[in-house]
Design an enzyme around this catalytic site. Sequence first.
Site, short mmCIF file in Angstrom:
data_model
loop_
_atom_site.label_atom_id
_atom_site.label_comp_id
_atom_site.label_asym_id
_atom_site.label_seq_id
_atom_site.Cartn_x
_atom_site.Cartn_y
_atom_site.Cartn_z
N ARG A 15 0.83 -1.20 0.00
CA ARG A 15 0.00 0.00 0.00
C ARG A 15 0.87 1.26 0.00
O ARG A 15 0.99 1.94 -1.00
CB ARG A 15 -0.94 -0.02 1.22
CG ARG A 15 -2.17 0.89 1.09
CD ARG A 15 -1.90 2.36 1.34
NE ARG A 15 -1.37 2.63 2.67
CZ ARG A 15 -0.97 3.83 3.06
NH1 ARG A 15 -1.00 4.85 2.23
NH2 ARG A 15 -0.49 4.02 4.27
N ASP A 16 1.52 1.54 1.12
CA ASP A 16 2.32 2.76 1.23
C ASP A 16 3.52 2.73 0.29
O ASP A 16 3.96 3.77 -0.21
CB ASP A 16 2.79 2.92 2.69
CG ASP A 16 3.22 4.34 3.02
OD1 ASP A 16 2.92 5.25 2.24
OD2 ASP A 16 3.86 4.54 4.06
N HIS A 207 6.46 4.65 12.56
CA HIS A 207 6.45 4.57 11.10
C HIS A 207 7.44 5.61 10.60
O HIS A 207 7.17 6.81 10.65
CB HIS A 207 5.03 4.86 10.60
CG HIS A 207 4.87 4.85 9.11
ND1 HIS A 207 4.10 3.92 8.46
CD2 HIS A 207 5.35 5.67 8.14
CE1 HIS A 207 4.12 4.16 7.15
NE2 HIS A 207 4.88 5.23 6.94
N HIS A 209 10.23 7.21 7.74
CA HIS A 209 10.76 7.34 6.37
C HIS A 209 12.23 7.70 6.48
O HIS A 209 12.66 8.34 7.43
CB HIS A 209 9.97 8.39 5.59
CG HIS A 209 8.62 7.91 5.17
ND1 HIS A 209 8.24 7.78 3.85
CD2 HIS A 209 7.54 7.49 5.89
CE1 HIS A 209 7.00 7.32 3.78
NE2 HIS A 209 6.56 7.13 5.01
N CYS A 240 5.21 9.73 0.48
CA CYS A 240 3.86 10.27 0.55
C CYS A 240 3.58 11.15 -0.66
O CYS A 240 4.34 12.09 -0.93
CB CYS A 240 3.68 11.08 1.83
SG CYS A 240 2.07 11.87 1.99
N ASN A 249 9.89 4.52 2.76
CA ASN A 249 9.87 4.02 4.12
C ASN A 249 11.20 3.33 4.42
O ASN A 249 11.93 2.95 3.52
CB ASN A 249 8.76 2.96 4.26
CG ASN A 249 7.38 3.52 4.02
OD1 ASN A 249 6.74 4.03 4.91
ND2 ASN A 249 6.92 3.43 2.78
#
Length: 302
Positions: A15-16, A207, A209, A240, A249
């Site tokens: 997803r991300d 989370h 990055h 993002c 990430n």
Amino acid sequence: MSLPSKVKIVEVSPRDGLQNEKEFVDTALKIELVNRLSAAGFVNIESASFVSPKWVPQMADGGDVMAGIIRRPDTLYSVLTPNLRGFEAALAAHADEVVIFGAASEAFSQKNINCSIAESIARFEPVAQAAKEAGVRLRGSISCALGCPYQGETPIESVVDVAQRMLALGCDEIDVADTIGTGTAKRVGQVMRAVTEVVDPARVSGHFHDTYGQSLANILAAMEAGISIFHSSVAGLGGCPYAKGATGNVATEDVLYMMQGLGIETGIDLEAVADTGLWISQHLNRKSSSRAGTALAARKAV
């Protein structure tokens, strides 16, 4: 504080990791990615997103992805749901967990969704209520928790405020996300300690990055603050679409290698993840951003 003996790694690449890809990634490839990650031993995989295809076209096939994956028992397959329509699609797709999101930065919230932080969180009340009624796990993600592309450093009290609002919505887990990767170890420790004064540390995740190469240090700082859940993305995929300059990430391979070195249990097969990172990078026609993954591949090639 001593480090945890075991951590949960939430794999976010389907997803991300893929949402920012300019060329559409074939649905079959997304399904195989999730299946490979399931086989590697992840207990939580962020698998799809039910957002408007107008805003994130890469995620338009979420229903097909969820229908096509081979589900491993005891693994949570999570999806992003921005509204009630998205939640209904997630429910139809038999998602195990739905994820809602809000920024800790007032400037980011105003700039991207034209409303205040409080208003943005309030919009999720129907989704949260529906999730609870349906018995679906609910996770809340706090974006820009350590920095914002518009206002700079995010006040700690803003992060705590959003965490409390998400707790009030009934979130089972709350992500503290360094969306643009500007956080450093000292600040991460301060933020995590402040958040865990109002939320049980067992329900808080980090989370990170890797924009400035600080992610592994930040994870270590978060563990020292009592956190034992972390998000990562195979091959360091991601970024993002609404945060300029945000790179991928933290790479799952790098996190697993560090955990292995610290003697911390993850239940995940590092070799299988490294192979998956190499495989998906080749399909996306790029080099893996994972240092450990690249080194392991080179060692295997000798």
